[in-house]
Motif scaffolding. Structure first.
Motif, PDB file in Angstrom:
ATOM      1  N   MET A 224       0.844  -1.202   0.000  1.00 42.60           N
ATOM      2  CA  MET A 224       0.000   0.000   0.000  1.00 42.60           C
ATOM      3  C   MET A 224       0.879   1.251   0.000  1.00 42.60           C
ATOM      4  SD  MET A 224      -2.887   1.222   2.755  1.00 42.60           S
ATOM      5  CE  MET A 224      -4.026  -0.067   2.298  1.00 42.60           C
ATOM      6  N   ILE A 225       0.533   2.198  -0.868  1.00 40.49           N
ATOM      7  CA  ILE A 225       1.258   3.464  -0.929  1.00 40.49           C
ATOM      8  C   ILE A 225       0.579   4.440   0.032  1.00 40.49           C
ATOM      9  CG2 ILE A 225       1.984   5.368  -2.416  1.00 40.49           C
ATOM     10  CD1 ILE A 225       1.728   3.409  -4.788  1.00 40.49           C
ATOM     11  N   ALA A 226       1.277   4.867   1.061  1.00 38.98           N
ATOM     12  CA  ALA A 226       0.684   5.741   2.071  1.00 38.98           C
ATOM     13  C   ALA A 226       1.003   7.213   1.853  1.00 38.98           C
ATOM     14  CB  ALA A 226       1.168   5.327   3.463  1.00 38.98           C
ATOM     15  N   LYS A 227       2.124   7.487   1.154  1.00 36.49           N
ATOM     16  CA  LYS A 227       2.536   8.881   0.977  1.00 36.49           C
ATOM     17  C   LYS A 227       3.489   8.974  -0.204  1.00 36.49           C
ATOM     18  CE  LYS A 227       5.426  10.790   3.929  1.00 36.49           C
ATOM     19  NZ  LYS A 227       5.992  11.399   5.156  1.00 36.49           N
ATOM     20  N   LEU A 228       3.374  10.069  -0.971  1.00 33.35           N
ATOM     21  CA  LEU A 228       4.280  10.313  -2.090  1.00 33.35           C
ATOM     22  C   LEU A 228       4.870  11.714  -1.964  1.00 33.35           C
ATOM     23  CD1 LEU A 228       2.128   8.981  -5.081  1.00 33.35           C
ATOM     24  CD2 LEU A 228       4.189   7.890  -4.171  1.00 33.35           C
ATOM     25  N   THR A 229       6.156  11.837  -2.242  1.00 37.87           N
ATOM     26  CA  THR A 229       6.807  13.141  -2.261  1.00 37.87           C
ATOM     27  C   THR A 229       7.515  13.297  -3.603  1.00 37.87           C
ATOM     28  OG1 THR A 229       7.150  13.163   0.136  1.00 37.87           O
ATOM     29  CG2 THR A 229       8.523  14.628  -1.174  1.00 37.87           C
ATOM     30  N   GLY A 230       7.192  14.374  -4.311  1.00 35.45           N
ATOM     31  CA  GLY A 230       7.795  14.573  -5.616  1.00 35.45           C
ATOM     32  C   GLY A 230       7.511  15.967  -6.142  1.00 35.45           C
ATOM     33  N   THR A 231       7.491  16.087  -7.476  1.00 34.74           N
ATOM     34  CA  THR A 231       7.257  17.364  -8.147  1.00 34.74           C
ATOM     35  C   THR A 231       5.950  17.295  -8.930  1.00 34.74           C
ATOM     36  OG1 THR A 231       9.641  17.674  -8.386  1.00 34.74           O
ATOM     37  CG2 THR A 231       8.222  19.049  -9.752  1.00 34.74           C
ATOM     38  N   ILE A 232       5.141  18.339  -8.822  1.00 33.24           N
ATOM     39  CA  ILE A 232       3.866  18.368  -9.550  1.00 33.24           C
ATOM     40  C   ILE A 232       4.155  18.565 -11.038  1.00 33.24           C
ATOM     41  CG2 ILE A 232       1.659  19.541  -9.820  1.00 33.24           C
ATOM     42  CD1 ILE A 232       1.968  20.470  -6.877  1.00 33.24           C
TER      43      ILE A 232
ATOM     44  N   ILE B 294       2.037  14.238  -0.814  1.00 37.70           N
ATOM     45  CA  ILE B 294       0.627  13.875  -0.871  1.00 37.70           C
ATOM     46  C   ILE B 294       0.401  12.610  -0.045  1.00 37.70           C
ATOM     47  CG2 ILE B 294      -1.230  13.085  -2.395  1.00 37.70           C
ATOM     48  CD1 ILE B 294      -0.704  15.881  -2.947  1.00 37.70           C
ATOM     49  N   TYR B 295      -0.554  12.655   0.874  1.00 39.07           N
ATOM     50  CA  TYR B 295      -0.980  11.455   1.592  1.00 39.07           C
ATOM     51  C   TYR B 295      -1.922  10.700   0.662  1.00 39.07           C
ATOM     52  CZ  TYR B 295       0.858  13.808   5.704  1.00 39.07           C
ATOM     53  OH  TYR B 295       1.681  14.427   6.599  1.00 39.07           O
ATOM     54  N   THR B 296      -1.781   9.384   0.571  1.00 41.31           N
ATOM     55  CA  THR B 296      -2.534   8.639  -0.434  1.00 41.31           C
ATOM     56  C   THR B 296      -3.321   7.462   0.126  1.00 41.31           C
ATOM     57  OG1 THR B 296      -0.583   7.291  -0.941  1.00 41.31           O
ATOM     58  CG2 THR B 296      -0.940   9.256  -2.288  1.00 41.31           C
ATOM     59  N   GLU B 297      -4.306   7.070  -0.652  1.00 39.43           N
ATOM     60  CA  GLU B 297      -5.134   5.905  -0.346  1.00 39.43           C
ATOM     61  C   GLU B 297      -5.435   5.207  -1.668  1.00 39.43           C
ATOM     62  OE1 GLU B 297      -7.755   3.562   2.320  1.00 39.43           O
ATOM     63  OE2 GLU B 297      -6.026   4.871   2.613  1.00 39.43           O
ATOM     64  N   MET B 298      -5.124   3.916  -1.759  1.00 39.75           N
ATOM     65  CA  MET B 298      -5.389   3.164  -2.974  1.00 39.75           C
ATOM     66  C   MET B 298      -6.804   2.600  -2.935  1.00 39.75           C
ATOM     67  SD  MET B 298      -3.976   2.056  -5.840  1.00 39.75           S
ATOM     68  CE  MET B 298      -2.196   1.859  -5.674  1.00 39.75           C
ATOM     69  N   GLN B 299      -7.556   2.839  -4.012  1.00 44.36           N
ATOM     70  CA  GLN B 299      -8.893   2.273  -4.132  1.00 44.36           C
ATOM     71  C   GLN B 299      -8.887   1.256  -5.260  1.00 44.36           C
ATOM     72  OE1 GLN B 299     -12.217   5.153  -4.308  1.00 44.36           O
ATOM     73  NE2 GLN B 299     -12.680   4.136  -2.399  1.00 44.36           N
ATOM     74  N   VAL B 300      -9.275   0.033  -4.939  1.00 45.50           N
ATOM     75  CA  VAL B 300      -9.274  -1.043  -5.922  1.00 45.50           C
ATOM     76  C   VAL B 300     -10.679  -1.612  -6.053  1.00 45.50           C
ATOM     77  CG1 VAL B 300      -8.285  -3.280  -6.556  1.00 45.50           C
ATOM     78  CG2 VAL B 300      -6.891  -1.630  -5.308  1.00 45.50           C
ATOM     79  N   SER B 301     -11.165  -1.704  -7.304  1.00 45.53           N
ATOM     80  CA  SER B 301     -12.459  -2.340  -7.575  1.00 45.53           C
ATOM     81  C   SER B 301     -12.248  -3.398  -8.652  1.00 45.53           C
ATOM     82  CB  SER B 301     -13.480  -1.295  -8.049  1.00 45.53           C
ATOM     83  OG  SER B 301     -13.126  -0.804  -9.332  1.00 45.53           O
ATOM     84  N   GLU B 302     -13.324  -4.052  -9.065  1.00 43.85           N
ATOM     85  CA  GLU B 302     -13.206  -5.091 -10.087  1.00 43.85           C
ATOM     86  C   GLU B 302     -12.767  -4.514 -11.430  1.00 43.85           C
ATOM     87  OE1 GLU B 302     -16.888  -7.146 -10.316  1.00 43.85           O
ATOM     88  OE2 GLU B 302     -16.738  -7.995  -8.301  1.00 43.85           O
ATOM     89  N   THR B 303     -13.101  -3.247 -11.676  1.00 39.90           N
ATOM     90  CA  THR B 303     -12.826  -2.653 -12.988  1.00 39.90           C
ATOM     91  C   THR B 303     -11.810  -1.516 -12.970  1.00 39.90           C
ATOM     92  OG1 THR B 303     -14.700  -1.126 -12.687  1.00 39.90           O
ATOM     93  CG2 THR B 303     -15.147  -3.220 -13.814  1.00 39.90           C
ATOM     94  N   ASP B 304     -11.367  -1.113 -11.790  1.00 32.83           N
ATOM     95  CA  ASP B 304     -10.532   0.090 -11.730  1.00 32.83           C
ATOM     96  C   ASP B 304      -9.590   0.045 -10.534  1.00 32.83           C
ATOM     97  OD1 ASP B 304      -9.610   2.574 -12.507  1.00 32.83           O
ATOM     98  OD2 ASP B 304     -11.229   3.687 -11.537  1.00 32.83           O
TER      99      ASP B 304
END
Length: 200
Positions: free
Chosen positions: A1-9, A47-57
């Motif tokens: 699980m990706i909880a946080k990303l730090t980078g350039t917009i 950016i604090y992140t949350e992964m959402q997983v469904s059957e199609t996406d």
């Protein structure tokens, strides 16, 4: 699980950004409030992140603060609230305003969000009041600040999912447990408390 990303917009869209992290561009869906808060193209951002997983996406949701992600997890635990609706609510209301709406049962405030009718707004305030009544009440008294999740939150959510809990249920239970336990909670303590929350 990706909880946080730090980078350039790298790019900014109407409901998403592309964050360049060491040459890899992550497409992250965000509320308009987050997009407005994190900066402009070429700026550095976390950016604090949350992964959402469904059957199609599979989508990566992004938030400017831990408390915004905390509320996203709680919102998607309500029946009928998906990621898109939760982001619409977070675009219309800041976390402190959601706290006050839940604590006072103010469905009109929640229904200000695009795609949220009176019935869904009522369900949101009723269900979240049961789940986070103490958090919401405390945040109103304290000026609207919602406790940000601890560093162990993502690991605790993963642990509950490994035990068979649905992602939304695991996230909601951990968010409630994290808010009650505070910053000093160990992963083991957080998981045990989340299991108690989930069993209610």
């Amino acid at each position: 699980m990706i909880a946080k990303l730090t980078g350039t917009i790298d790019e900014i869209g109407t409901d998403n950004i592309v964050l360049d992290v060491n040459g890899v561009g992550y497409l992250v869906f965000c509320s308009s409030r987050t997009i407005g808060a994190i900066g402009g193209k070429g700026d550095g951002a976390t950016i604090y992140t949350e992964m959402q997983v469904s059957e199609t996406d599979m989508r990566l949701m992004g938030f400017a603060s831990g408390s915004e992600r905390d509320w996203f997890r709680l919102l998607i635990s309500v029946q009928g609230v998906g990621g898109k609706v939760a982001l619409a609510i977070l675009s219309a209301l800041e976390p402190g305003e959601i706290s006050r709406a839940v604590a006072t049962g103010d469905k009109a405030m929640v229904s200000r969000a695009n795609g949220v009718g009176p019935k869904l707004a009522l369900r949101i305030v009723n269900e979240l009041k049961d789940k986070v009544g103490g958090i919401a009440t405390d945040s109103v008294a304290g000026g609207g600040a919602v406790h940000a999740p601890s560093n162990n939150s993502a690991d605790a959510v993963s642990a509950l999912q490994n035990l068979g809990f649905k992602p939304a249920d695991a996230s909601a239970a951990v968010a409630a447990a994290d808010a009650e336990a505070g910053d000093g909670a160990t992963l083991d303590a957080l998981v045990r408390l989340a299991l108690k929350k989930a069993a209610r």
